[in-house]
Write an enzyme that holds these catalytic residues in place. Sequence first.
Site, PDB file in Angstrom:
ATOM      1  N   ASP A 215      43.755  33.451  30.557  1.00 20.95           N
ATOM      2  CA  ASP A 215      43.369  34.294  31.679  1.00 20.95           C
ATOM      3  C   ASP A 215      42.658  33.458  32.741  1.00 20.95           C
ATOM      4  O   ASP A 215      41.668  32.789  32.452  1.00 20.95           O
ATOM      5  CB  ASP A 215      42.415  35.393  31.182  1.00 20.95           C
ATOM      6  CG  ASP A 215      41.999  36.322  32.303  1.00 20.95           C
ATOM      7  OD1 ASP A 215      42.731  37.297  32.546  1.00 20.95           O
ATOM      8  OD2 ASP A 215      40.964  36.068  32.939  1.00 20.95           O
TER       9      ASP A 215
ATOM     10  N   TYR B 233      38.627  31.524  40.376  1.00 21.08           N
ATOM     11  CA  TYR B 233      38.038  30.578  39.420  1.00 21.08           C
ATOM     12  C   TYR B 233      38.264  29.116  39.846  1.00 21.08           C
ATOM     13  O   TYR B 233      37.658  28.209  39.285  1.00 21.08           O
ATOM     14  CB  TYR B 233      38.634  30.760  38.012  1.00 21.08           C
ATOM     15  CG  TYR B 233      38.439  32.103  37.356  1.00 21.08           C
ATOM     16  CD1 TYR B 233      37.651  33.094  37.935  1.00 21.08           C
ATOM     17  CD2 TYR B 233      39.064  32.395  36.140  1.00 21.08           C
ATOM     18  CE1 TYR B 233      37.501  34.335  37.324  1.00 21.08           C
ATOM     19  CE2 TYR B 233      38.905  33.624  35.524  1.00 21.08           C
ATOM     20  CZ  TYR B 233      38.139  34.593  36.122  1.00 21.08           C
ATOM     21  OH  TYR B 233      37.999  35.809  35.502  1.00 21.08           O
TER      22      TYR B 233
ATOM     23  N   LYS C  13      44.651  36.463  38.948  1.00 20.44           N
ATOM     24  CA  LYS C  13      44.150  37.618  39.708  1.00 20.44           C
ATOM     25  C   LYS C  13      44.095  37.290  41.194  1.00 20.44           C
ATOM     26  O   LYS C  13      43.751  36.161  41.570  1.00 20.44           O
ATOM     27  CB  LYS C  13      42.736  37.996  39.231  1.00 20.44           C
ATOM     28  CG  LYS C  13      42.626  38.102  37.736  1.00 20.44           C
ATOM     29  CD  LYS C  13      41.248  38.523  37.270  1.00 20.44           C
ATOM     30  CE  LYS C  13      41.107  38.283  35.788  1.00 20.44           C
ATOM     31  NZ  LYS C  13      40.761  36.910  35.419  1.00 20.44           N
TER      32      LYS C  13
ATOM     33  N   HIS D 236      41.805  41.597  41.546  1.00 23.99           N
ATOM     34  CA  HIS D 236      40.562  41.156  40.905  1.00 23.99           C
ATOM     35  C   HIS D 236      39.428  42.187  41.018  1.00 23.99           C
ATOM     36  O   HIS D 236      38.709  42.439  40.058  1.00 23.99           O
ATOM     37  CB  HIS D 236      40.129  39.815  41.515  1.00 23.99           C
ATOM     38  CG  HIS D 236      39.265  38.999  40.615  1.00 23.99           C
ATOM     39  ND1 HIS D 236      39.332  37.639  40.564  1.00 23.99           N
ATOM     40  CD2 HIS D 236      38.310  39.339  39.723  1.00 23.99           C
ATOM     41  CE1 HIS D 236      38.457  37.189  39.668  1.00 23.99           C
ATOM     42  NE2 HIS D 236      37.828  38.203  39.162  1.00 23.99           N
TER      43      HIS D 236
END
Length: 270
Positions: free
Chosen positions: A48, A53, A78, A111
């Site tokens: 994931d 990120y 996301k 997200h």
Amino acid sequence: MMDNDRGYRLKNGLIIPNIGLGTWHIKEQEIIDKMIYNAYQAGYRHIDTASKYQNEKLIGNAIKKYNIDRTGLFLTSKLWKDDKGYERTLKAVEQILNNLQTDYLDLLLIHWPMTSENWKELNIETWKAFEELYKEKKVKAIGVSNFMVQHLEALLPNIEIFPMVNQIEFHPGFMQKETLEYCADKNIIVEAWSPLGSGKIFDNDVLKELSIKYNKSIAQICIRWCLQNNVIPLPKSTNKERIIKNISVYDFSITEEDMNKIDLLPYIVK
Ligand code: A2P
């Protein structure tokens, strides 16, 4: 809902492995390489990430480096808030695919539900792009993240293909029961981010007691508790032993009485 003891079947038939590797905050190539390698060796087939990120490229590099079979891997990313809207979404997903060095995602999530005053319209518009990407098979499944009941209720009546997954914060002391029950009713699989409460839950006495009783670590108790709630935990660890332990949760089960004890834990503040 459980397809076998290692996966769930999404409403479109796609199997999603029921434990995934979380990757938030991990941004160094060397650490990502080791983490992905160790996780793959340990049996993880579900990773994931998210564009926010800033590690998609590093994860893509690691998958390539270790010749990991893409078809056997369930890869989620996301879409960040700034990329919402029909055209922006399509563009951002191209970038996500480039970064991950793949031509499809297994799962694409919005997200966060809220950005601005027009969040309802923006979510619907973004979702239209998700539906198109899904129909083009650039993403095998589509879903949302951090959507509470009010956000889902604003979205569902206005779309053609319902979300298959909702990824929310979920750990002992923070179950979000209303969202959980709403998703179960709509056949939306719930995933747990921070299933270990980002480390906050390790001093809890009830969990310590259960850890001794079952002869499992507190993390394993939390992960098993997610599974028995039909929730997909996404624990993250960069430590090889913990990576292995966090997926070694299929050889025990928590009794109903003990599940209730964990369910009833109040919010844990460290
Ligand atoms: P580390 O990478 O050193 O293992 P969450 O998934 O809820 O966000 O929690 C992640 C945090 O919990 C990380 O700081 C991670 O640190 C730690 N962690 C992950 N697995 C375990 C475990 N089995 N025991 C103790 N800490 C863990």
